[in-house]
Design a protein around this motif. Structure first.
Motif, PDB file in Angstrom:
ATOM      1  N   ILE A  32       1.025  -1.393  -0.426  1.00  0.00           N
ATOM      2  CA  ILE A  32       0.192   0.484   0.074  1.00  0.00           C
ATOM      3  C   ILE A  32       0.492   0.806  -0.266  1.00  0.00           C
ATOM      4  N   LYS A  33       1.111   1.794  -1.282  1.00  0.00           N
ATOM      5  CA  LYS A  33       1.490   3.660  -1.208  1.00  0.00           C
ATOM      6  C   LYS A  33       0.829   4.178  -0.528  1.00  0.00           C
ATOM      7  N   PHE A  34       1.201   5.104   0.185  1.00  0.00           N
ATOM      8  CA  PHE A  34      -0.067   6.490   1.137  1.00  0.00           C
ATOM      9  C   PHE A  34       0.503   8.003   0.846  1.00  0.00           C
ATOM     10  N   GLY A  35       0.215   8.566  -0.010  1.00  0.00           N
ATOM     11  CA  GLY A  35       0.664   9.252  -0.409  1.00  0.00           C
ATOM     12  C   GLY A  35       0.802  10.705   0.284  1.00  0.00           C
ATOM     13  N   GLY A  36       1.608  11.509  -0.250  1.00  0.00           N
ATOM     14  CA  GLY A  36       1.759  12.441   0.727  1.00  0.00           C
ATOM     15  C   GLY A  36       0.193  13.722   0.637  1.00  0.00           C
ATOM     16  N   ASN A  37      -0.118  13.572  -0.010  1.00  0.00           N
ATOM     17  CA  ASN A  37      -1.442  14.552  -0.109  1.00  0.00           C
ATOM     18  C   ASN A  37      -2.775  14.463   0.357  1.00  0.00           C
ATOM     19  N   HIS A  66       5.658   4.777   2.154  1.00  0.00           N
ATOM     20  CA  HIS A  66       4.999   6.581   2.374  1.00  0.00           C
ATOM     21  C   HIS A  66       5.760   7.174   1.411  1.00  0.00           C
ATOM     22  N   GLY A  67       5.233   8.244   0.993  1.00  0.00           N
ATOM     23  CA  GLY A  67       5.864   9.042   0.294  1.00  0.00           C
ATOM     24  C   GLY A  67       5.713  10.685   0.805  1.00  0.00           C
ATOM     25  N   GLY A  68       5.762  11.552   0.873  1.00  0.00           N
ATOM     26  CA  GLY A  68       5.659  12.758   1.981  1.00  0.00           C
ATOM     27  C   GLY A  68       6.325  14.164   0.993  1.00  0.00           C
ATOM     28  N   GLY A  69       5.520  13.835  -0.236  1.00  0.00           N
ATOM     29  CA  GLY A  69       6.303  15.159  -1.489  1.00  0.00           C
ATOM     30  C   GLY A  69       6.028  16.483  -0.337  1.00  0.00           C
ATOM     31  N   PRO A  70       4.688  16.764   0.363  1.00  0.00           N
ATOM     32  CA  PRO A  70       4.593  17.640   1.019  1.00  0.00           C
ATOM     33  C   PRO A  70       4.837  18.053   1.643  1.00  0.00           C
ATOM     34  N   GLN A  71       4.681  17.438   2.831  1.00  0.00           N
ATOM     35  CA  GLN A  71       6.189  17.269   3.901  1.00  0.00           C
ATOM     36  C   GLN A  71       7.512  18.141   3.296  1.00  0.00           C
ATOM     37  N   ILE A  72       7.791  17.147   2.616  1.00  0.00           N
ATOM     38  CA  ILE A  72       9.363  17.656   2.181  1.00  0.00           C
ATOM     39  C   ILE A  72       8.989  19.064   1.876  1.00  0.00           C
ATOM     40  N   ASN A  73       8.525  19.090   0.744  1.00  0.00           N
ATOM     41  CA  ASN A  73       8.115  21.117   0.252  1.00  0.00           C
ATOM     42  C   ASN A  73       7.850  21.353   0.896  1.00  0.00           C
ATOM     43  N   GLY A  88       7.030  14.972 -13.033  1.00  0.00           N
ATOM     44  CA  GLY A  88       6.238  14.263 -12.143  1.00  0.00           C
ATOM     45  C   GLY A  88       7.644  14.195 -11.131  1.00  0.00           C
ATOM     46  N   LEU A  89       9.415  14.031 -11.011  1.00  0.00           N
ATOM     47  CA  LEU A  89      10.032  14.072 -10.165  1.00  0.00           C
ATOM     48  C   LEU A  89      11.005  15.648  -9.734  1.00  0.00           C
ATOM     49  N   ARG A  90      11.046  14.667  -8.320  1.00  0.00           N
ATOM     50  CA  ARG A  90      11.475  16.294  -7.616  1.00  0.00           C
ATOM     51  C   ARG A  90      13.412  16.571  -8.296  1.00  0.00           C
ATOM     52  N   VAL A  91      13.465  17.003  -8.643  1.00  0.00           N
ATOM     53  CA  VAL A  91      14.625  17.557  -8.759  1.00  0.00           C
ATOM     54  C   VAL A  91      15.385  18.433  -7.626  1.00  0.00           C
ATOM     55  N   ARG A 152      20.607  14.107  -7.587  1.00  0.00           N
ATOM     56  CA  ARG A 152      20.218  12.897  -6.709  1.00  0.00           C
ATOM     57  C   ARG A 152      18.730  11.442  -7.122  1.00  0.00           C
ATOM     58  N   VAL A 153      18.113  11.382  -8.130  1.00  0.00           N
ATOM     59  CA  VAL A 153      17.065  10.779  -8.075  1.00  0.00           C
ATOM     60  C   VAL A 153      17.413   9.245  -8.709  1.00  0.00           C
ATOM     61  N   GLY A 154      17.257   9.068  -8.248  1.00  0.00           N
ATOM     62  CA  GLY A 154      18.083   6.944  -8.229  1.00  0.00           C
ATOM     63  C   GLY A 154      16.568   6.182  -9.552  1.00  0.00           C
ATOM     64  N   TYR A 190      20.041   7.830  -2.929  1.00  0.00           N
ATOM     65  CA  TYR A 190      18.973   8.275  -3.791  1.00  0.00           C
ATOM     66  C   TYR A 190      17.752   8.181  -3.572  1.00  0.00           C
ATOM     67  N   ASN A 191      17.061   9.027  -4.206  1.00  0.00           N
ATOM     68  CA  ASN A 191      15.691   9.819  -3.514  1.00  0.00           C
ATOM     69  C   ASN A 191      14.767   9.192  -5.146  1.00  0.00           C
ATOM     70  N   ILE A 192      13.792   8.913  -4.730  1.00  0.00           N
ATOM     71  CA  ILE A 192      13.205   7.454  -5.551  1.00  0.00           C
ATOM     72  C   ILE A 192      11.631   7.693  -5.367  1.00  0.00           C
ATOM     73  N   ASN A 193      11.076   7.735  -6.007  1.00  0.00           N
ATOM     74  CA  ASN A 193       9.765   8.873  -5.997  1.00  0.00           C
ATOM     75  C   ASN A 193       8.602   7.323  -5.843  1.00  0.00           C
ATOM     76  N   ALA A 194       7.492   7.186  -4.193  1.00  0.00           N
ATOM     77  CA  ALA A 194       7.539   6.472  -3.239  1.00  0.00           C
ATOM     78  C   ALA A 194       6.576   5.715  -4.021  1.00  0.00           C
ATOM     79  N   ASP A 195       5.688   6.111  -5.314  1.00  0.00           N
ATOM     80  CA  ASP A 195       5.255   5.148  -6.098  1.00  0.00           C
ATOM     81  C   ASP A 195       5.922   3.446  -7.050  1.00  0.00           C
TER      82      ASP A 195
HETATM   83  C1  LIG Z   1      12.218  11.426  -7.133  1.00  0.00           C
HETATM   84  C2  LIG Z   1      11.573  11.735  -5.950  1.00  0.00           C
HETATM   85  O1  LIG Z   1      10.370  13.120  -6.470  1.00  0.00           O
HETATM   86  N1  LIG Z   1      10.716  11.453  -4.788  1.00  0.00           N
HETATM   87  C3  LIG Z   1       9.456  12.069  -3.950  1.00  0.00           C
HETATM   88  C4  LIG Z   1       9.729  11.057  -2.893  1.00  0.00           C
HETATM   89  C5  LIG Z   1       8.541  11.528  -2.328  1.00  0.00           C
HETATM   90  C6  LIG Z   1       7.428  10.674  -2.708  1.00  0.00           C
HETATM   91  O2  LIG Z   1       6.943  10.676  -3.984  1.00  0.00           O
HETATM   92  O3  LIG Z   1       6.206  11.602  -1.879  1.00  0.00           O
HETATM   93  P1  LIG Z   1       4.456  11.853  -2.282  1.00  0.00           P
HETATM   94  O4  LIG Z   1       3.944  10.127  -3.217  1.00  0.00           O
HETATM   95  O5  LIG Z   1       3.700  12.234  -2.090  1.00  0.00           O
HETATM   96  O6  LIG Z   1       4.571  12.144  -3.985  1.00  0.00           O
HETATM   97  C7  LIG Z   1       9.942  12.968  -3.281  1.00  0.00           C
HETATM   98  O7  LIG Z   1      11.080  13.846  -2.887  1.00  0.00           O
HETATM   99  O8  LIG Z   1       8.915  14.174  -3.162  1.00  0.00           O
END
Ligand SMILES: CC(=O)N[C@@H](CCC(=O)OP(=O)(O)O)C(=O)O
Ligand SMILES: Nc1ncnc2c1ncn2[C@@H]1O[C@H](COP(=O)(O)OP(=O)(O)O)[C@@H](O)[C@H]1O
Length: 300
Positions: A32-37, A66-73, A88-91, A152-154, A190-195
């Motif tokens: 289960i992927k729990f998104g930051g939003n 888990h993600g955490g995009g908004p919390q990182i922002n 869709g990927l964080r620089v 540093r995106v992997g 490396y930072n990996i998108n949580a999805d």
């Molecule tokens: C490479 C990349 O984009 N990493 C994401 C990791 C967190 C994430 O994916 O959070 P959400 O699921 O809330 O979008 C980031 O830095 O925001």
């Protein structure tokens, strides 16, 4: 005289409706992927934790990524650093990487572990760095046919499921932050998108289902002009749509496609703003959100 024994109480009916699903899913792994939003509301977070613990007690093996995009922002903003996304990927600069790691592993993951453990000694937090769970090499973004450097995106190249499997065998609920150890940069991470992290884990674990909770009802057919949700898609249909998708949906759908092409039976995008949507999806016939299934012939 009493007729009570002939009545079916609505609550009992709901429980009995779940019986075939309980039988079907027993012992199966669900990622289960729990998104930051979907994670910004306290009641939703508590309901999410209840659902995951419910699954565990119902005999499934849930793994949370888990993600955490908004919390990182928010944290980058406090430090006066800008958040920029490409495809869709964080620089991710080296400086941003420290913040990503601190917020995901030190804040968001800790909070989820705490919420789950209100129900018992179940959750154990880890990042993809632990026990070589996720290994990655540098990833570039593809924009208009060009390869763009996003820091540093992997890209995950290897998954070692040993630690997660041991936790599952011990009845625990692994809670994984989407950071990988580097295969091409010494001790780097490396930072990996949580999805994408959730999809890679689901495939490597041979999960039955990948559930992606987000802050929309599912995949909209014609976003942002319409909110008509696509209820079901095959892998090939999704592949055709991928080049036209925007922002956060790009890695989400890329992940769902990867999962169903690599042995996961279904990938589902659900509205994390609806309390207990996971339970509805797993234990009832009610089709909510968007379901991605393998092409015919690829199915088990
Ligand atoms: C490479 C990349 O984009 N990493 C994401 C990791 C967190 C994430 O994916 O959070 P959400 O699921 O809330 O979008 C980031 O830095 O925001
Ligand atoms: N076709 C689409 N259908 C639904 N949402 C879309 C679509 N294209 C882009 N989006 C955007 O993607 C967002 C979800 O991705 P993201 O913000 O990364 O969520 P999460 O934090 O859950 O990973 C939605 O809130 C919406 O703004």
């Amino acid at each position: 005289m009493s007729t009570r024994k002939h009545k079916v109480l609505p609550k009992a009916e709901t429980l009995i409706e779940a019986l075939p699903w309980l039988t079907r899913h027993h012992g199966r792994t669900v990622v289960i992927k729990f998104g930051g939003n979907a994670m910004v509301d306290e009641d939703l977070k508590a309901a999410f934790a209840q659902d995951v613990v419910f699954l565990r007690h119902a005999g499934l093996k849930p793994v949370v990524v888990h993600g955490g995009g908004p919390q990182i922002n928010a944290h980058l903003d406090k430090l006066g650093l800008v958040s920029e996304f490409k495809a869709g990927l964080r620089v991710t600069t080296d400086e941003a990487m420290d913040v990503v790691r601190m917020v995901l592993a030190g804040q968001v993951q800790r909070e989820l572990v705490g919420l789950l453990n209100r129900h018992g000694p179940l959750a154990v937090g880890m990042t993809g760095e632990d026990a070589h769970t996720m290994t990655a090499t540098k990833r570039y973004a593809e924009i208009g046919g060009e390869r763009v450097d996003i820091g540093r995106v992997g890209e995950i190249t290897e998954v070692d499921t040993g630690a997660i499997q041991a936790l599952l065998d011990d009845g625990r609920i692994p809670v994984v932050s989407s950071i990988a150890r580097s295969a091409d940069d010494g001790n780097g991470v490396y930072n990996i998108n949580a999805d994408l992290a959730a999809a890679a884990l689901a495939a490597a674990l041979g999960a039955e289902t990948l559930i992606v909770l987000t802050d929309v009802e599912g995949l909209y057919a014609d976003w942002p002009d319409s909110d008509e949700v696509i209820s079901q898609l095959t892998a090939s249909e999704l592949e055709k749509l991928l080049p036209d998708l925007a922002s956060g949906m790009v890695p989400k759908m890329e992940g769902c496609l990867y999962a169903v092409r690599n042995g996961v039976n279904t990938a589902r995008v659900l509205d994390g703003r609806v309390q207990h949507s996971i339970l509805l999806e797993i234990f009832t016939d009610e089709g909510i959100g968007t379901m991605i299934v393998p092409d015919q012939g690829e199915q088990e």
